[in-house]
Design a protein around this motif. Sequence first.
Motif, PDB file in Angstrom:
ATOM      1  N   THR A   1       0.777  -1.070   0.000  1.00  0.00           N
ATOM      2  CA  THR A   1       0.132  -0.036   0.248  1.00  0.00           C
ATOM      3  C   THR A   1       0.883   1.333   0.057  1.00  0.00           C
ATOM      4  O   THR A   1       0.261   2.317  -0.105  1.00  0.00           O
ATOM      5  N   TYR A   2       2.035   0.966  -0.108  1.00  0.00           N
ATOM      6  CA  TYR A   2       3.318   2.224  -0.118  1.00  0.00           C
ATOM      7  C   TYR A   2       2.865   3.088   1.246  1.00  0.00           C
ATOM      8  O   TYR A   2       2.855   4.156   1.168  1.00  0.00           O
ATOM      9  N   GLY A   3       2.527   2.338   2.266  1.00  0.00           N
ATOM     10  CA  GLY A   3       2.563   3.051   3.465  1.00  0.00           C
ATOM     11  C   GLY A   3       1.423   3.837   3.521  1.00  0.00           C
ATOM     12  O   GLY A   3       0.983   4.277   4.803  1.00  0.00           O
ATOM     13  N   ARG A   4       0.338   3.764   2.964  1.00  0.00           N
ATOM     14  CA  ARG A   4      -1.041   4.248   3.050  1.00  0.00           C
ATOM     15  C   ARG A   4      -1.953   3.666   4.056  1.00  0.00           C
ATOM     16  O   ARG A   4      -2.870   4.100   4.676  1.00  0.00           O
ATOM     17  N   ALA A   5      -1.774   2.195   4.320  1.00  0.00           N
ATOM     18  CA  ALA A   5      -2.418   1.621   5.295  1.00  0.00           C
ATOM     19  C   ALA A   5      -2.460   2.515   6.689  1.00  0.00           C
ATOM     20  O   ALA A   5      -3.437   2.183   7.524  1.00  0.00           O
ATOM     21  N   ALA A   6      -1.332   2.955   6.985  1.00  0.00           N
ATOM     22  CA  ALA A   6      -1.308   3.590   8.248  1.00  0.00           C
ATOM     23  C   ALA A   6      -1.984   4.591   8.502  1.00  0.00           C
ATOM     24  O   ALA A   6      -2.292   5.007   9.390  1.00  0.00           O
ATOM     25  N   THR A   7      -2.410   5.225   7.288  1.00  0.00           N
ATOM     26  CA  THR A   7      -3.518   6.450   7.576  1.00  0.00           C
ATOM     27  C   THR A   7      -4.923   6.244   7.438  1.00  0.00           C
ATOM     28  O   THR A   7      -5.772   6.983   7.573  1.00  0.00           O
ATOM     29  N   ALA A   8      -5.242   4.814   7.379  1.00  0.00           N
ATOM     30  CA  ALA A   8      -6.415   4.314   7.236  1.00  0.00           C
ATOM     31  C   ALA A   8      -7.521   4.744   8.657  1.00  0.00           C
ATOM     32  O   ALA A   8      -6.955   4.508   9.676  1.00  0.00           O
ATOM     33  N   THR A   9      -8.539   5.218   8.459  1.00  0.00           N
ATOM     34  CA  THR A   9      -9.557   5.446   9.514  1.00  0.00           C
ATOM     35  C   THR A   9     -11.048   4.875   9.165  1.00  0.00           C
ATOM     36  O   THR A   9     -11.439   4.542   8.105  1.00  0.00           O
ATOM     37  N   GLY A  10     -11.716   4.680  10.486  1.00  0.00           N
ATOM     38  CA  GLY A  10     -13.012   4.095   9.953  1.00  0.00           C
ATOM     39  C   GLY A  10     -13.060   2.580  10.015  1.00  0.00           C
ATOM     40  O   GLY A  10     -12.360   1.636  10.287  1.00  0.00           O
ATOM     41  N   ILE A  11     -13.993   2.429   8.751  1.00  0.00           N
ATOM     42  CA  ILE A  11     -14.341   1.200   8.453  1.00  0.00           C
ATOM     43  C   ILE A  11     -12.892   0.580   7.521  1.00  0.00           C
ATOM     44  O   ILE A  11     -12.702  -0.559   7.534  1.00  0.00           O
ATOM     45  N   ASP A  12     -12.159   1.646   7.174  1.00  0.00           N
ATOM     46  CA  ASP A  12     -10.864   1.187   6.116  1.00  0.00           C
ATOM     47  C   ASP A  12      -9.974   0.494   7.304  1.00  0.00           C
ATOM     48  O   ASP A  12      -9.168  -0.358   7.066  1.00  0.00           O
ATOM     49  N   SER A  13      -9.875   1.280   8.529  1.00  0.00           N
ATOM     50  CA  SER A  13      -9.036   0.815   9.641  1.00  0.00           C
ATOM     51  C   SER A  13      -9.283  -0.655   9.982  1.00  0.00           C
ATOM     52  O   SER A  13      -8.416  -1.566  10.252  1.00  0.00           O
ATOM     53  N   GLU A  14     -10.766  -0.958  10.239  1.00  0.00           N
ATOM     54  CA  GLU A  14     -10.973  -2.241  10.059  1.00  0.00           C
ATOM     55  C   GLU A  14     -10.436  -3.467   9.227  1.00  0.00           C
ATOM     56  O   GLU A  14     -10.250  -4.547   9.489  1.00  0.00           O
TER      57      GLU A  14
END
Length: 98
Positions: free
Chosen positions: A37-50
């Motif tokens: 994800t090129y580090g983008r997973a670290a900024t996931a919030t809400g449902i994307d975090s789950e």
Amino acid sequence: MIYADYTYYCSLYGGSVIAADFTRLSRLASAFIDAITYGRAATATGIDSEKVKDACCAVCDVIYQEENGGEVASASNDGYSESYVTSGKSIDRKKYDA
């Protein structure tokens, strides 16, 4: 960053890897997720975090299965015999698919 903890893995994801293995596997899985994800997973919030947590757990399971011979296709009890599934996919492809 590690995306899932052992409590989440057991209670919400329903995983079966023991805690001692999960700590190591979650680090490997999180590093894999960061890479794809090129580090983008670290900024996931809400449902994307789950979703990221679930992905981490799924990749942990794939790594664990691979380290332990793969998925069991069949087993026999009396003479103890096991057969493993061979999908032809690389470990990285299995993790990506998870």
